[in-house]
Design a protein around this motif. Structure first.
Motif, mmCIF file in Angstrom:
data_model
loop_
_atom_site.group_PDB
_atom_site.id
_atom_site.type_symbol
_atom_site.label_atom_id
_atom_site.label_comp_id
_atom_site.label_asym_id
_atom_site.label_seq_id
_atom_site.Cartn_x
_atom_site.Cartn_y
_atom_site.Cartn_z
ATOM 1 N N GLU A 135 0.818 -1.209 0.000
ATOM 2 C CA GLU A 135 0.000 0.000 0.000
ATOM 3 C C GLU A 135 0.856 1.264 0.000
ATOM 4 O O GLU A 135 0.516 2.252 -0.636
ATOM 5 C CB GLU A 135 -0.948 -0.006 1.205
ATOM 6 C CG GLU A 135 -2.133 -0.954 1.050
ATOM 7 C CD GLU A 135 -3.175 -0.461 0.057
ATOM 8 O OE1 GLU A 135 -2.795 0.180 -0.937
ATOM 9 O OE2 GLU A 135 -4.370 -0.719 0.276
ATOM 10 N N LEU A 139 0.453 3.977 -2.757
ATOM 11 C CA LEU A 139 0.173 5.386 -2.459
ATOM 12 C C LEU A 139 1.196 6.298 -3.128
ATOM 13 O O LEU A 139 0.847 7.298 -3.771
ATOM 14 C CB LEU A 139 0.229 5.611 -0.948
ATOM 15 C CG LEU A 139 -1.091 5.475 -0.206
ATOM 16 C CD1 LEU A 139 -0.856 5.531 1.285
ATOM 17 C CD2 LEU A 139 -2.022 6.601 -0.634
ATOM 18 N N TYR A 142 0.661 6.322 -6.871
ATOM 19 C CA TYR A 142 -0.490 7.123 -7.303
ATOM 20 C C TYR A 142 -0.120 8.606 -7.293
ATOM 21 O O TYR A 142 -0.414 9.353 -8.231
ATOM 22 C CB TYR A 142 -1.707 6.920 -6.393
ATOM 23 C CG TYR A 142 -2.061 5.474 -6.090
ATOM 24 C CD1 TYR A 142 -1.909 4.480 -7.051
ATOM 25 C CD2 TYR A 142 -2.555 5.104 -4.844
ATOM 26 C CE1 TYR A 142 -2.221 3.171 -6.762
ATOM 27 C CE2 TYR A 142 -2.872 3.789 -4.556
ATOM 28 C CZ TYR A 142 -2.695 2.828 -5.514
ATOM 29 O OH TYR A 142 -2.996 1.523 -5.227
ATOM 30 N N VAL A 155 -6.534 12.145 -13.655
ATOM 31 C CA VAL A 155 -7.542 11.127 -13.990
ATOM 32 C C VAL A 155 -6.906 9.742 -14.014
ATOM 33 O O VAL A 155 -7.436 8.779 -13.446
ATOM 34 C CB VAL A 155 -8.195 11.444 -15.350
ATOM 35 C CG1 VAL A 155 -9.199 10.367 -15.698
ATOM 36 C CG2 VAL A 155 -8.865 12.804 -15.312
ATOM 37 N N ALA A 157 -4.238 8.811 -12.467
ATOM 38 C CA ALA A 157 -3.846 8.415 -11.125
ATOM 39 C C ALA A 157 -5.045 7.947 -10.322
ATOM 40 O O ALA A 157 -4.946 6.983 -9.557
ATOM 41 C CB ALA A 157 -3.154 9.587 -10.422
ATOM 42 N N LEU A 158 -6.183 8.601 -10.494
ATOM 43 C CA LEU A 158 -7.366 8.183 -9.741
ATOM 44 C C LEU A 158 -7.804 6.783 -10.168
ATOM 45 O O LEU A 158 -8.133 5.935 -9.334
ATOM 46 C CB LEU A 158 -8.512 9.185 -9.969
ATOM 47 C CG LEU A 158 -9.768 8.896 -9.133
ATOM 48 C CD1 LEU A 158 -9.469 9.012 -7.656
ATOM 49 C CD2 LEU A 158 -10.890 9.841 -9.510
ATOM 50 N N LEU A 161 -5.477 4.432 -8.685
ATOM 51 C CA LEU A 161 -5.720 4.291 -7.255
ATOM 52 C C LEU A 161 -6.885 3.341 -6.985
ATOM 53 O O LEU A 161 -6.790 2.436 -6.152
ATOM 54 C CB LEU A 161 -6.000 5.670 -6.649
ATOM 55 C CG LEU A 161 -6.173 5.736 -5.123
ATOM 56 C CD1 LEU A 161 -5.612 7.060 -4.621
ATOM 57 C CD2 LEU A 161 -7.614 5.592 -4.695
ATOM 58 N N LEU A 162 -7.986 3.535 -7.700
ATOM 59 C CA LEU A 162 -9.162 2.701 -7.448
ATOM 60 C C LEU A 162 -8.846 1.235 -7.740
ATOM 61 O O LEU A 162 -9.086 0.352 -6.912
ATOM 62 C CB LEU A 162 -10.337 3.184 -8.306
ATOM 63 C CG LEU A 162 -10.941 4.532 -7.870
ATOM 64 C CD1 LEU A 162 -11.932 5.021 -8.911
ATOM 65 C CD2 LEU A 162 -11.611 4.411 -6.513
ATOM 66 N N THR A 165 -6.145 -0.202 -5.360
ATOM 67 C CA THR A 165 -6.638 -0.470 -4.013
ATOM 68 C C THR A 165 -7.422 -1.770 -3.967
ATOM 69 O O THR A 165 -7.302 -2.551 -3.013
ATOM 70 C CB THR A 165 -7.524 0.694 -3.535
ATOM 71 O OG1 THR A 165 -6.762 1.887 -3.626
ATOM 72 C CG2 THR A 165 -7.965 0.486 -2.116
ATOM 73 N N VAL A 166 -8.215 -2.002 -4.999
ATOM 74 C CA VAL A 166 -8.933 -3.273 -5.050
ATOM 75 C C VAL A 166 -7.936 -4.425 -5.040
ATOM 76 O O VAL A 166 -8.107 -5.411 -4.320
ATOM 77 C CB VAL A 166 -9.834 -3.338 -6.299
ATOM 78 C CG1 VAL A 166 -10.407 -4.729 -6.460
ATOM 79 C CG2 VAL A 166 -10.945 -2.309 -6.189
ATOM 80 N N SER A 169 -6.467 -4.793 -1.646
ATOM 81 C CA SER A 169 -7.473 -5.290 -0.705
ATOM 82 C C SER A 169 -7.721 -6.777 -0.898
ATOM 83 O O SER A 169 -7.884 -7.510 0.078
ATOM 84 C CB SER A 169 -8.777 -4.524 -0.885
ATOM 85 O OG SER A 169 -8.558 -3.150 -0.665
#
Lengths: 493, 118, 540
Positions: A135, A139, A142, A155, A157-158, A161-162, A165-166, A169
């Motif tokens: 992570e 981070l 990103y 855009v 990077a977002l 990130l999404l 993160t999945v 996780s």
């Protein structure tokens, strides 16, 4: 000695803080701080590698809590290789970023944080700790991708990130299954206890961890974040991220599959094996086909990574000594080659403004260094001997032959042609077409203004160094692989 | 089956949260909602860990309380994971602020239109 | 046979690769740049030639560079077969260097520095192919040869040239992949890739199906550059390259690296006994026989001179492969020896003759900008020496005595007859007739026709050809003597000596090989190779 292991993680973190603090005193002072930290990192990595290859595995327990209760750090030949790669590449990209930017202090703080996260992932022997470093790496990556000054970077990077993160996780969920099953998080301890555990839970843990890491490695069809992220990031960031982030994620995959689950698990579980083989095959083919159809050079290189990491996953799936050595060689080789290609693409854009495939026409006249380096790196990527690209493929292919995986062997050998398909058209344009005129050198990638950027000596030198390394490493591979062999044998035992 | 669901209700809830989170991330067109979806997704995982630590009739893992205690390690892990989650949310929101400043929109569809017009 | 550790093989490979640097560095000073080319060519020839006496005495120079990857020693060995190819390539490079200078300057071409640099790199790779001691090192140089020659194919930068370049890369890298796959299979079966006289022993005890698969992959891979049908179609397209490239690379170095690979696979990887036992030699021979006849037929229909020569190359390369395949499947004895000698000797024989032919085509292009045979009526008046050399080399191609082609084809015929493969004998003879049919019209047009008085050609436009086949001229008059080309004396006024010299040298070489083959060193080397191969076959 073993304190050095902790230092390897701590130095970049402190460097990161120092860069932030220095920024309060004087702006644009992050670069020297980062250089000092990276030089120190190279020295530490070299020392650790010498010990790990010479005297064997180094272990370190954090805070004095003995394993399996405390967190354990471990440097074997494999981790030492990654440490060295991370240190050298991050130092090399710094030489490039001096002129190419971004230049703000927060950028260098995050840069060093990324180095810390990657180093942590390489040395940890604890699954949850690996998640934390995963992570941190994420981070930092990103934030670095978003450091470009265009909205496009944010855009990309977002999205990164999404999806990232999945991935992380899912990895954590897998770790949860393993933990519920065995009550431990230490990799070596898990390996002994998973054998007697409930197979359903073990399968679930394997599936979640592998799929989570597939996202981080960008295996097709979980690669969707990658082209946008690489194309949207500033050139120096694209080089760093492409060279290291997926590479270390693939290393984590290798580590988890073989240290935690072990060869026996793969051999006894058709489905587990099939996930790896399927991911690898589809990635190699689909990545190359998508690369051929791209019109932006950086996106093409990104899809090329999807394909190349397919090769590494294939090697992990094969899982004998030769193939795993091939995986490591190809990880290192790909990092050098792909990082070098992104830097070259950046150099070309700085000198000539060319960012799209059709703008590469006649590049050799406008940017001889860029065109030359790009040509050499492309040839290496295709896998023409004696480059490092060939060495990696050879090991993996011999591994496939030794294990009798004929279908996989055909894909691996055929990947040469697929790689050729997307590089040949660029090389042809660079050397055998007349240049088109209407291009201006790009003034871009410097987030916080400053003087107009032309290409610096540092940028050219880095690019040339990458090209030379891509050829020279190919000749050094055998000597290295003999040192690596004991580590791999331990991993497979 | 009912019995299984009744005794494993926490796990059921955690996977429900994972599902909801994933759905929101994919279906929502607004970036802020996507980030909320991500948070729900992570919460599902937190619940999964905490549920695993639960022991029938046990006390919180504080030394002054009588045993048996619930397993403390997952709590510690999830504390770390929550911190990571908060940091991620912060970074994501920071990016969304930049996207809004640049394009003046927060929805995916409008953004596509704006960028195609670039 | 003793092995002599020496730096010589490595030096011979590297000398021209090193020359790439000064050639590029002096790109703005043509005379200095070209001196480096010539210097490197002479040095390379000297280095290769210095190894020949030892090879004839049965010694081998070896450079050992350590281990490249598992199972693979990076070793260069200058054995007889390797020296045959290296000596040929380096000798002809000297000649071609001079010719290139004349050609490139005559046409005032762009990118000359890139051209000479790539040329030097290509010859390095070709000699590397020759001295490779195992399949992987051979593959290494085989791929480098592709990379180095690609800029030469795409040299013009026109759409046509780029398309040819793409096709070239696709075919040759495709072949490379097949070689790599075959090599991996050999590694899997035997754990080694080292060339061993008489074949790798472990291969004989391996699973025959897998061994056949490895053979098929390797031969397919090398067959691409050897232009075996149906893998030949890159070669005619590659003729878009400057003529010296077509001459040295696409008639000698590149295509023969493919043939050379086939030879290594037959003689030193599988060994002729195993090839016979697996029954794959006959298949290869049949493919070669098919290629050499069909390519000759196609050559008849080509009006562009270089394309006609290209199809002739496709056909002639298959002579070599046929010789090797018949020699291998005959499994020892005199028949094998004759066929092998014929096939191997055709490597230098064809090289000298085809180089002459290409040089002539290039000289015509530079001096008159004529590429099509139908426009060459009477060109023998304008360029008597050039077309004279062309006629000699063409005669050799057709197997007429006193020129090199006769000797090698004679051995081939003896080989096929004594091994009892009369179908192959027939193919050779048919192709010989076709050779005459496609070369004779060129010579005839050049010397006996004028722009106004063109005649029909035998086989192509009429069975017998000649003037009688056309309708009678209304006025019964004789064709006038005023052709499009002015008459020049045969004293070199037709072109620069930079081009004419190499043409005459190559033609003379072809004649020397034909008149006194025993004196020329090539036959001795070839005998040596053939005897080793067949002797090994008998022992094993």
């Amino acid at each position: 000695m073993s304190d050095l292991v902790a230092l390897a993680v701590a130095v970049p973190i402190f460097g990161s803080l120092a860069a932030l603090v220095a920024g309060l005193v004087r702006s644009e002072s992050g670069w020297p701080v980062a250089v000092v930290a990276c030089v120190a990192q190279v020295a530490i990595a070299a020392r650790l590698a010498a010990t790990a290859f010479g005297d064997g595995t180094i272990t370190y327990v954090v805070g004095g809590f003995e394993a399996p209760y405390g967190i354990e750090l471990l440097v074997d030949g494999l981790a030492a290789t990654m440490l060295g790669l991370i240190a050298v590449v991050s130092l090399g990209v710094l030489a490039y970023a001096r002129r190419a930017g971004p230049r703000s202090n927060p950028f260098y703080a995050v840069y060093l944080l990324l180095v810390a996260g990657l180093t942590g992932m390489s040395v940890t022997a604890d699954l949850f700790n690996m998640y934390v470093f995963l992570e941190i790496t994420g981070l930092a990556a990103y934030a670095l991708v978003a450091s470009g000054d265009r909205g496009r970077s944010a855009v990309a990077a977002l999205k990164y990130l999404l999806v990232g993160t999945v991935g992380a996780s899912l990895f954590l969920l897998g770790v949860g299954y393993a933990y519920i099953d065995t009550g431990t998080l230490n990799m070596a301890d898990l390996a002994t206890k998973l054998g007697d555990a409930d197979p359903t839970l073990v399968h679930a843990a394997f599936a979640f961890i592998v799929v989570g890491l597939f996202i981080k490695v960008a295996v097709f069809p979980l690669h969707t974040w990658q082209p946008d992220a690489y194309a949207g990031a500033p050139d120096s960031v694209a080089a760093l991220v492409s060279a290291l982030v997926s590479t270390v994620a693939a290393y984590a995959l290798l580590r988890v599959v073989y240290t935690v689950f072990g060869v026996g698990f793969l051999a006894n579980n058709e489905l587990a094996h099939a996930i790896l083989v399927g991911g690898a095959t589809v990635s190699i083919v689909a990545g190359s086909l998508l690369a051929v159809s791209q019109s932006e050079v950086k996106r093409m290189l990104a899809y090329s990574s999807v394909s190349q990491f397919g090769l590494v996953v294939a090697a992990i799936a094969i899982g004998n000594v030769t193939a795993l050595m091939g995986a490591v060689v190809h990880l290192v080789g790909h990092a050098i080659m792909k990082g070098g290609l992104f830097l070259t693409a950046g150099l070309v854009a700085t000198e000539t403004g060319a960012r799209r495939v059709e703008e590469f026409d006649g590049l050799v006249r406008r940017s001889p260094v860029g065109a030359g380096a790009f040509g050499v790196l492309a040839v290496a990527m295709v896998g023409v001997p004696p480059t490092v690209g060939f060495a990696g493929k050879w090991y993996i292919a011999v591994g496939a032959a030794e294990s009798g995986s004929w279908a996989l062997l055909a894909v691996i050998v055929g990947s040469t042609l697929l790689t050729l398909a997307y590089f040949a058209r660029l090389v042809e344009r660079m050397f055998f077409r007349e240049p088109s005129d209407d291009l201006e050198p790009a003034i871009e990638a410097v987030a916080d203004g400053g003087e107009a950027p032309g290409a610096s000596l540092g940028m050219r030198a880095t690019v040339v160094a990458a090209a030379v390394a891509a050829v020279a490493l190919g000749l050094a591979v055998f000597g290295y692989s003999q040192h690596l062999q004991p580590t791999i044998e331990v991993l497979l035992s | 089956m009912i019995d299984l669901l009744a005794t494993r209700d926490y796990y059921l809830a955690s996977f429900l949260l994972l599902g909801v989170g994933t759905y929101v991330m994919i279906a929502a067109r607004n970036f802020v909602k996507k980030v909320i979806g991500m948070n729900i997704f992570q919460t599902g995982i937190f619940l999964f860990f905490i549920a695993a630590a639960y022991l029938e009739g046990a006390n919180p893992p504080v030394l002054t309380m009588d045993g048996p205690h619930v397993s403390p390690l997952p709590h510690v892990l999830i504390l770390t994971a929550i911190v990571v989650g908060v940091a991620l949310t912060a970074v994501a929101l920071g990016m969304i602020v930049r996207i809004y400043a640049e394009y003046g929109t927060l929805t995916e569809d409008t953004l596509e239109e704006v960028r195609n017009g670039e | 046979m003793t092995e002599i550790p020496s730096i010589l093989p490595l030096a011979a490979v590297l000398v021209s690769a090193v020359a790439v640097v000064p050639i590029l560095a002096f790109r703005d000073r043509p005379n200095v740049r070209e001196s480096w080319t010539v210097l490197a060519a002479l040095a390379k020839f000297g280095l290769v030639a210095s190894m020949v006496p030892a090879a004839l005495a049965g010694d081998v120079y070896v450079t050992d560079l350590g281990t490249l990857v598992p199972y693979v020693e990076f070793t260069l060995r200058a054995d007889s077969l390797g020296l045959l190819f290296a000596l040929l390539a380096s000798t002809l490079w000297v000649v071609t260097s001079f010719y290139s200078i004349g050609y490139m300057r005559g046409l005032d071409e762009d990118h000359q520095a890139r051209y000479f640099a790539s040329f030097a790199a290509s010859v390095s790779a070709a000699v590397g192919v020759a001295f490779a001691s195992n399949l992987v090192v051979l593959y290494l140089f085989y791929e480098l040869l592709t990379v180095a020659t690609y800029p030469l194919v795409a040299h013009d930068g026109t759409d046509e040239a780029r398309a040819a370049g793409r096709k070239y890369l696709a075919y040759t890298f495709g072949g490379g992949v097949a070689v790599l796959a075959g090599t991996l299979l050999v590694v899997y079966l035997t754990g080694t890739t080292a060339f061993t006289a008489g074949g790798i022993a472990e291969l004989a005890s391996a699973d025959p199906t897998l061994a056949r698969a490895a053979f098929a992959l390797l031969i397919t891979g090398f067959g691409v550059k050897a232009a075996l049908m149906p893998l030949h179609s890159w070669l005619p397209d590659a003729m878009v390259a400057p003529t010296p490239v077509s001459g040295l690379l696409h008639a000698v170095a590149v295509v023969k690296s493919g043939v050379f690979g086939v030879a290594r696979v037959l003689l030193d990887v599988f060994g002729i006994d195993l090839v016979a036992e697996l029954g794959v030699g006959g298949v290869l021979a049949a493919v070669a026989a098919f290629t050499l006849v069909v390519a000759s037929v196609i050559a008849l229909r080509q009006d562009n001179l270089k394309r006609r020569l290209a199809f002739s190359t496709v056909s002639q390369l298959s002579y070599i492969v046929l010789g090797l395949a018949v020699g291998a499947s005959a499994a020892g004895g005199d028949a094998a020896k004759w066929a092998l000698i014929g096939g191997l000797l055709h490597i230098p024989a064809h090289a000298f003759m085809k180089l002459t032919l290409f040089f002539c085509a290039g000289a015509i292009h530079v001096e008159t900008h004529t590429d099509d045979i139908s426009n060459m009526a009477g060109i023998g008046r304008r360029m008597p020496l050039t077309m004279g050399a062309f006629a000699v080399a063409a005669a050799g191609m057709a197997g007429i005595p006193l020129v090199a082609g006769f000797v090698s084809k004679y051995f081939l015929l003896i080989g096929t007859v004594s091994s009892g493969d009369l179908a192959f004998t027939a193919a050779l003879l048919v192709s010989g007739v076709l050779n005459i049919a496609y070369f004779w019209p060129v010579v005839y047009t050049a010397f006996f026709e004028t722009a106004e008085g063109a005649d029909e050609k035998p086989l192509v436009s009429g069975i017998l050809g000649g003037r009688f086949a056309r309708e009678a001229r209304a006025d019964g008059g004789h064709a006038d003597d005023h052709g499009a080309f002015e008459r020049r004396a045969a004293n070199g006024a037709e072109s620069t000596w930079l081009m004419l010299g190499p043409i005459l040298f190559a033609a003379a070489g072809a004649v020397v090989l034909g008149v006194v083959p025993d004196a020329a060193v090539f036959l001795q080397i070839v005998r040596d190779v053939a005897e080793t191969a067949t002797a090994m076959g008998v022992v094993a």
